[in-house]
Write a protein that holds these residues in place. Structure first.
Motif, PDB file in Angstrom:
ATOM      1  N   LEU A 249       0.843  -1.194   0.000  1.00 28.07           N
ATOM      2  CA  LEU A 249       0.000   0.000   0.000  1.00 28.07           C
ATOM      3  C   LEU A 249       0.877   1.242   0.000  1.00 28.07           C
ATOM      4  O   LEU A 249       2.049   1.192   0.370  1.00 28.07           O
ATOM      5  N   LYS A 250       0.298   2.332  -0.417  1.00 31.69           N
ATOM      6  CA  LYS A 250       0.993   3.609  -0.312  1.00 31.69           C
ATOM      7  C   LYS A 250       0.177   4.510   0.598  1.00 31.69           C
ATOM      8  O   LYS A 250      -1.049   4.398   0.654  1.00 31.69           O
ATOM      9  N   PHE A 251       0.886   5.346   1.346  1.00 27.65           N
ATOM     10  CA  PHE A 251       0.162   6.295   2.175  1.00 27.65           C
ATOM     11  C   PHE A 251      -0.013   7.575   1.379  1.00 27.65           C
ATOM     12  O   PHE A 251       0.831   7.935   0.559  1.00 27.65           O
ATOM     13  N   CYS A 252      -1.117   8.248   1.595  1.00 27.03           N
ATOM     14  CA  CYS A 252      -1.407   9.489   0.894  1.00 27.03           C
ATOM     15  C   CYS A 252      -1.589  10.603   1.917  1.00 27.03           C
ATOM     16  O   CYS A 252      -2.206  10.405   2.969  1.00 27.03           O
ATOM     17  N   LEU A 253      -1.054  11.744   1.574  1.00 26.42           N
ATOM     18  CA  LEU A 253      -1.144  12.923   2.410  1.00 26.42           C
ATOM     19  C   LEU A 253      -1.556  14.073   1.509  1.00 26.42           C
ATOM     20  O   LEU A 253      -0.873  14.371   0.527  1.00 26.42           O
ATOM     21  N   GLU A 254      -2.703  14.666   1.792  1.00 26.15           N
ATOM     22  CA  GLU A 254      -3.191  15.805   1.013  1.00 26.15           C
ATOM     23  C   GLU A 254      -3.303  17.005   1.931  1.00 26.15           C
ATOM     24  O   GLU A 254      -3.832  16.897   3.036  1.00 26.15           O
ATOM     25  N   ALA A 255      -2.829  18.129   1.475  1.00 27.79           N
ATOM     26  CA  ALA A 255      -2.989  19.384   2.215  1.00 27.79           C
ATOM     27  C   ALA A 255      -3.662  20.378   1.283  1.00 27.79           C
ATOM     28  O   ALA A 255      -3.218  20.583   0.156  1.00 27.79           O
ATOM     29  N   SER A 256      -4.763  20.951   1.747  1.00 26.03           N
ATOM     30  CA  SER A 256      -5.433  21.971   0.944  1.00 26.03           C
ATOM     31  C   SER A 256      -5.578  23.242   1.773  1.00 26.03           C
ATOM     32  O   SER A 256      -5.771  23.193   2.992  1.00 26.03           O
ATOM     33  N   VAL A 257      -5.450  24.357   1.085  1.00 26.01           N
ATOM     34  CA  VAL A 257      -5.518  25.666   1.726  1.00 26.01           C
ATOM     35  C   VAL A 257      -6.647  26.452   1.085  1.00 26.01           C
ATOM     36  O   VAL A 257      -6.798  26.450  -0.138  1.00 26.01           O
ATOM     37  N   ASP A 258      -7.427  27.099   1.922  1.00 27.69           N
ATOM     38  CA  ASP A 258      -8.384  28.065   1.387  1.00 27.69           C
ATOM     39  C   ASP A 258      -8.382  29.276   2.300  1.00 27.69           C
ATOM     40  O   ASP A 258      -7.876  29.228   3.423  1.00 27.69           O
ATOM     41  N   ALA A 259      -8.912  30.378   1.794  1.00 19.95           N
ATOM     42  CA  ALA A 259      -8.814  31.643   2.519  1.00 19.95           C
ATOM     43  C   ALA A 259     -10.091  32.463   2.352  1.00 19.95           C
ATOM     44  O   ALA A 259     -10.851  32.256   1.403  1.00 19.95           O
ATOM     45  N   VAL A 260     -10.280  33.371   3.307  1.00 18.29           N
ATOM     46  CA  VAL A 260     -11.366  34.348   3.214  1.00 18.29           C
ATOM     47  C   VAL A 260     -10.776  35.725   3.478  1.00 18.29           C
ATOM     48  O   VAL A 260      -9.772  35.861   4.173  1.00 18.29           O
ATOM     49  N   GLN A 261     -11.417  36.723   2.921  1.00 16.90           N
ATOM     50  CA  GLN A 261     -10.955  38.102   3.117  1.00 16.90           C
ATOM     51  C   GLN A 261     -11.063  38.500   4.580  1.00 16.90           C
ATOM     52  O   GLN A 261     -11.849  37.928   5.331  1.00 16.90           O
ATOM     53  N   ASN A 262     -10.294  39.499   4.971  1.00 16.75           N
ATOM     54  CA  ASN A 262     -10.352  39.934   6.368  1.00 16.75           C
ATOM     55  C   ASN A 262     -11.471  40.945   6.611  1.00 16.75           C
ATOM     56  O   ASN A 262     -11.819  41.203   7.753  1.00 16.75           O
ATOM     57  N   ARG A 263     -12.069  41.486   5.564  1.00 17.09           N
ATOM     58  CA  ARG A 263     -13.196  42.413   5.745  1.00 17.09           C
ATOM     59  C   ARG A 263     -14.414  41.608   6.170  1.00 17.09           C
ATOM     60  O   ARG A 263     -14.727  40.600   5.551  1.00 17.09           O
TER      61      ARG A 263
END
Length: 164
Positions: A123-137
């Motif tokens: 087996l292989k291990f999987c690592l996913e990282a996702s980034v999302d953002a919102v405005q500061n206003r």
């Protein structure tokens, strides 16, 4: 790496169970407005044929988190998925502190075996990282609308103090 791929040059072809490899995950604001960011990390096991194995423990894929400056969303986090919010507003051109420092695969993978072979064989291990953002206003409203959580903010709106 900058291309988004995980590279572990120390492995030299074979992963050593229990050995900690450096793995820093962070985010940068490449936009033009200040933002609040969230990083979601997913860990899981896959077969050679790229079928996900939901019956095996993603907790054996171990990341060391640096929670300084980050707020973990305990309600949204599971063994497979961990959700973190960067507490400070991220100005254009700035980067967060590293969310993670190391990655390892627990030697406990060797303790799970059937009569014929180990459960984690091939087996292989999987690592996913996702980034999302919102405005500061209007950050509290933007966070609630986009991420579905309630953020408590400091007096001047530059820092998240709690996530609910």
């Amino acid at each position: 790496s900058a291309s988004g791929t995980l590279s572990l040059p120390e492995i030299e072809g074979k992963l050593k169970l229990g050995y900690t490899y450096p793995e820093q995950i962070a985010a940068s604001n490449t936009g033009e407005i200040p933002q609040f960011v969230r990083i979601t990390i997913k860990k899981y096991w896959m077969t050679k044929e790229n079928s996900k194995r939901v019956d095996l423990s993603p907790a054996l894929i171990e990341l060391k988190f640096n929670e300084d400056g980050w707020i973990k969303d305990e309600k949204s986090s599971t063994d497979e998925r961990e959700v973190y919010y960067y507490a400070s507003v991220l100005e254009p051109g700035q980067s967060t502190s590293d969310l993670t420092s190391t990655l390892s695969v627990s030697p406990k993978v060797m303790s799970e075996k059937t009569e014929e072979n180990y459960s984690y064989n091939d087996l292989k291990f999987c690592l996913e990282a996702s980034v999302d953002a919102v405005q500061n206003r209007h950050a509290e409203e933007a966070i609630k609308s986009t991420w579905g959580v309630t953020a408590s903010m400091n007096g001047d709106g530059t820092r998240i103090t709690a996530i609910q």
